[in-house]
Design a protein around this motif. Structure first.
Motif, PDB file in Angstrom:
ATOM      1  N   THR A 155     -11.911  34.342  63.329  1.00 38.45           N
ATOM      2  CA  THR A 155     -11.903  33.877  64.717  1.00 38.45           C
ATOM      3  C   THR A 155     -12.976  32.821  64.955  1.00 38.45           C
ATOM      4  OG1 THR A 155     -11.083  36.026  65.448  1.00 38.45           O
ATOM      5  CG2 THR A 155     -12.110  34.627  67.115  1.00 38.45           C
ATOM      6  N   TYR A 156     -14.154  33.058  64.408  1.00 40.62           N
ATOM      7  CA  TYR A 156     -15.260  32.123  64.631  1.00 40.62           C
ATOM      8  C   TYR A 156     -15.127  30.862  63.772  1.00 40.62           C
ATOM      9  CZ  TYR A 156     -18.485  34.966  67.497  1.00 40.62           C
ATOM     10  OH  TYR A 156     -19.093  35.665  68.519  1.00 40.62           O
ATOM     11  N   MET A 157     -14.655  30.983  62.540  1.00 37.31           N
ATOM     12  CA  MET A 157     -14.904  29.912  61.568  1.00 37.31           C
ATOM     13  C   MET A 157     -13.677  29.216  60.990  1.00 37.31           C
ATOM     14  SD  MET A 157     -18.022  31.760  59.535  1.00 37.31           S
ATOM     15  CE  MET A 157     -18.576  30.231  58.790  1.00 37.31           C
ATOM     16  N   ALA A 158     -12.554  29.915  60.851  1.00 34.10           N
ATOM     17  CA  ALA A 158     -11.402  29.281  60.203  1.00 34.10           C
ATOM     18  C   ALA A 158     -10.911  28.102  61.039  1.00 34.10           C
ATOM     19  CB  ALA A 158     -10.287  30.312  60.017  1.00 34.10           C
ATOM     20  N   GLU A 159     -10.639  27.016  60.367  1.00 27.11           N
ATOM     21  CA  GLU A 159     -10.195  25.800  61.057  1.00 27.11           C
ATOM     22  C   GLU A 159      -8.972  25.234  60.361  1.00 27.11           C
ATOM     23  OE1 GLU A 159     -13.540  23.253  60.720  1.00 27.11           O
ATOM     24  OE2 GLU A 159     -14.720  24.284  62.270  1.00 27.11           O
ATOM     25  N   SER A 160      -8.127  24.590  61.126  1.00 28.39           N
ATOM     26  CA  SER A 160      -6.983  23.885  60.558  1.00 28.39           C
ATOM     27  C   SER A 160      -7.153  22.388  60.795  1.00 28.39           C
ATOM     28  CB  SER A 160      -5.679  24.374  61.199  1.00 28.39           C
ATOM     29  OG  SER A 160      -4.591  23.593  60.740  1.00 28.39           O
ATOM     30  N   THR A 161      -7.213  21.636  59.703  1.00 28.58           N
ATOM     31  CA  THR A 161      -7.332  20.179  59.824  1.00 28.58           C
ATOM     32  C   THR A 161      -5.969  19.515  59.843  1.00 28.58           C
ATOM     33  OG1 THR A 161      -7.419  19.854  57.431  1.00 28.58           O
ATOM     34  CG2 THR A 161      -9.521  20.263  58.569  1.00 28.58           C
ATOM     35  N   GLY A 162      -4.934  20.315  59.596  1.00 29.47           N
ATOM     36  CA  GLY A 162      -3.588  19.751  59.530  1.00 29.47           C
ATOM     37  C   GLY A 162      -3.197  19.308  58.142  1.00 29.47           C
ATOM     38  N   GLN A 163      -4.149  19.376  57.197  1.00 31.61           N
ATOM     39  CA  GLN A 163      -3.858  18.997  55.817  1.00 31.61           C
ATOM     40  C   GLN A 163      -4.059  20.198  54.894  1.00 31.61           C
ATOM     41  OE1 GLN A 163      -6.198  15.520  54.816  1.00 31.61           O
ATOM     42  NE2 GLN A 163      -4.557  14.175  55.527  1.00 31.61           N
ATOM     43  N   SER A 164      -3.093  20.433  54.031  1.00 27.91           N
ATOM     44  CA  SER A 164      -3.182  21.569  53.118  1.00 27.91           C
ATOM     45  C   SER A 164      -4.276  21.350  52.082  1.00 27.91           C
ATOM     46  CB  SER A 164      -1.833  21.766  52.415  1.00 27.91           C
ATOM     47  OG  SER A 164      -1.972  22.650  51.317  1.00 27.91           O
ATOM     48  N   ASN A 165      -5.002  22.429  51.747  1.00 24.99           N
ATOM     49  CA  ASN A 165      -5.964  22.351  50.633  1.00 24.99           C
ATOM     50  C   ASN A 165      -5.343  22.837  49.336  1.00 24.99           C
ATOM     51  OD1 ASN A 165      -5.922  25.139  50.908  1.00 24.99           O
ATOM     52  ND2 ASN A 165      -7.941  25.283  51.880  1.00 24.99           N
ATOM     53  N   GLY A 166      -4.052  23.167  49.378  1.00 24.39           N
ATOM     54  CA  GLY A 166      -3.341  23.560  48.160  1.00 24.39           C
ATOM     55  C   GLY A 166      -3.667  24.952  47.665  1.00 24.39           C
ATOM     56  N   LYS A 167      -4.382  25.733  48.470  1.00 23.57           N
ATOM     57  CA  LYS A 167      -4.801  27.061  48.018  1.00 23.57           C
ATOM     58  C   LYS A 167      -3.975  28.174  48.659  1.00 23.57           C
ATOM     59  CE  LYS A 167      -9.704  26.154  47.033  1.00 23.57           C
ATOM     60  NZ  LYS A 167     -11.070  26.576  47.375  1.00 23.57           N
ATOM     61  N   THR A 168      -3.985  29.310  48.000  1.00 24.81           N
ATOM     62  CA  THR A 168      -3.448  30.542  48.580  1.00 24.81           C
ATOM     63  C   THR A 168      -4.625  31.453  48.906  1.00 24.81           C
ATOM     64  OG1 THR A 168      -1.417  30.380  47.279  1.00 24.81           O
ATOM     65  CG2 THR A 168      -1.987  32.549  48.147  1.00 24.81           C
ATOM     66  N   ALA A 169      -4.682  31.941  50.126  1.00 21.19           N
ATOM     67  CA  ALA A 169      -5.748  32.880  50.494  1.00 21.19           C
ATOM     68  C   ALA A 169      -5.345  34.286  50.067  1.00 21.19           C
ATOM     69  CB  ALA A 169      -5.995  32.843  51.994  1.00 21.19           C
ATOM     70  N   ILE A 170      -6.274  34.971  49.439  1.00 23.00           N
ATOM     71  CA  ILE A 170      -6.034  36.354  49.014  1.00 23.00           C
ATOM     72  C   ILE A 170      -6.948  37.270  49.827  1.00 23.00           C
ATOM     73  CG2 ILE A 170      -6.001  37.960  47.078  1.00 23.00           C
ATOM     74  CD1 ILE A 170      -4.097  35.628  46.687  1.00 23.00           C
TER      75      ILE A 170
END
Length: 454
Positions: A155-170
């Motif tokens: 909630t505090y920190m995750a951001e979306s720049t609109g561009q994929s970083n190519g990663k999968t979050a686990i």
């Protein structure tokens, strides 16, 4: 001590005896320790922080650092706002973390402290961060606190720049550092670029170097947490632990998620590996095929010793469901399946497993306690007890073989380094289960029946 437990079961609605869980702040503290250069901060009394740190240190055999708002009588009456502001300033000045993760306690929740407002009034040094979550001790369990803290970071920190970083979050669920290392090994074998969040490996299993490090090398970094919003997808492992933070990230940054079982046992690990294969379109490497084949071979070789043996399984909900699935794959009968964490979804998932494998006469319960589990066992004994250290008194009272797995394991060493997830983890579990049952056979054997070759 537990020999006085009565066989007759009385309905209880407002009393727990020998709980099968601990409180939310313990889970919140463990989640925060999985973030690099992070200081967990307990907003309550010193006693709360001491208990939570001790609980984690006894399981991991490692120091669990945290700071506290150190409530006294005044804060307990008038609120802990000034304590938090002073505490945050002192922690940044003296211990210099990159981020402070604040969680509440039952005391601050009862007072009604508004941490969101308090944090907005704090003069946070540039480049530093303070996040928080609410973790009332009298609601839920440490599992709730764990995913609430994860949600707080997102909630505090995750951001979306609109561009994929190519990663999968686990999102690995509430597991040991050894499990996280095994998940990362499988991800690397499958060539999946990933962000593991949280990641307690390298923190709660840090090596002895001769030098004390307040912030060990491990943990998810702040840029990685911010980058969660640019991941292509989330694999949320543990249906009852990782769904909430995955939903929070999806709502905030539109990152889709797949909710999966904790990969304990053959079937769940197969699903995890196949999901990774679909992400990269890579063939499954021979190394994993070989491990799977070894696991199947071991189960077949030793099945005489555990086939149709009854087992009582207890602990955290996703871990218990994973262990239940493995027991069914081994041909065992999970007679009693119990978690202390509330939530009827656990019972539905357990019953679904019973139906899938065609076993009957099994009982599943959420928000249960070990007193009730003991009474069930007194009424119909099982061949094996599988769960946390708190089962050892039942095992002794009823003379039942006991295998330790899950959280917490307070009376053994090394367990947090060795995985129970993946094919390698299942091989370890089968070895422990078969070994406990074969030790019992040896112990009970007459001299004429005592065999060297088994």
């Amino acid at each position: 001590m537990l020999k006085m437990t009565p066989k007759e079961i009385t309905e209880r609605s407002s009393l727990k005896i020998n709980p099968c869980k601990t409180c939310q702040p313990v889970g919140a503290m463990y989640a925060a320790l999985g973030v690099h250069n992070c200081m967990p901060h307990s907003h309550g009394s010193q006693g709360c922080a001491s208990y939570h740190r001790t609980f984690l240190s006894r399981h991991f055999k490692e120091p669990a650092m945290s700071s506290t708002s150190s409530f006294t009588e005044g804060a307990s009456v008038f609120g802990g706002g000034s304590n938090l502001k002073t505490g945050v300033k002192n922690v940044f000045d003296i211990y210099n973390p990159d981020i402070i993760a604040v969680h509440t306690t039952c005391l601050s929740e009862t007072i009604g402290d508004d941490l969101n407002a308090f944090i907005q009034d704090i003069d946070i040094p540039e480049g530093k961060y303070v996040v928080h979550t609410n973790t009332p001790s009298y609601v839920g369990s440490h599992v709730n606190g764990f995913y609430n803290m994860m949600s707080g970071f997102i909630t505090y920190m995750a951001e979306s720049t609109g561009q994929s970083n190519g990663k999968t979050a686990i999102f690995p669920g509430f597991v040991n550092p050894g499990d996280i290392r095994e998940l990362k090994r499988i991800l690397n074998l499958m060539k999946v670029p990933f962000t593991m969040f949280p990641d307690q490996s390298g923190v709660m299993d840090a090596p002895m170097t001769g030098m004390y490090a307040m912030y060990p090398k491990g943990g998810t970094t702040i840029p990685e947490i911010m980058g969660l919003g640019d991941c292509d997808k989330v694999l949320a492992l543990g249906e009852l632990t990782s769904e909430e933070p995955a939903n929070v990230l999806e709502r905030k940054c539109k990152v889709p998620h797949s909710l999966m079982e904790l990969p304990i046992g053959i079937d769940a690990t197969d699903k995890f590996v196949m999901e990774l294969s679909q992400i990269t379109n890579e063939e499954i490497p021979y190394e994993l095929e070989e491990e799977r084949g070894q696991l199947v071979d071991i189960i077949l070789d030793a099945h005489f010793y555990f086939h149709e043996k009854t087992v009582a399984i207890f602990g955290d909900p996703d871990t218990v469901l994973g262990l239940t699935r493995l027991a069914l794959e081994m041909g065992m009968i999970p007679k009693y399946v119990l978690t202390g964490t509330p939530g009827e979804a656990f019972v539905k998932l357990a019953n679904k497993l019973f139906d899938q494998y065609g076993v009957t006469g099994c009982t599943a319960k959420a928000a249960g306690d070990l007193f009730e589990l003991h009474q069930w066992i007194k009424n119909e004994k099982v061949d094996l007890l599988l769960g946390t250290s708190y089962g050892k008194q039942i095992a002794k009272a009823e003379d039942i073989p006991f295998v330790r797995a899950g959280f917490p394991v307070l009376d053994r060493y090394v367990h947090s380094y060795a995985p129970i997830v993946g094919y390698k983890g299942a091989i370890r579990l089968v070895e422990m289960i078969a070994g406990a049952l074969m030790d019992r056979q040896d112990r009970d054997a007459s001299d004429e029946e005592f065999e060297i070759v088994m």
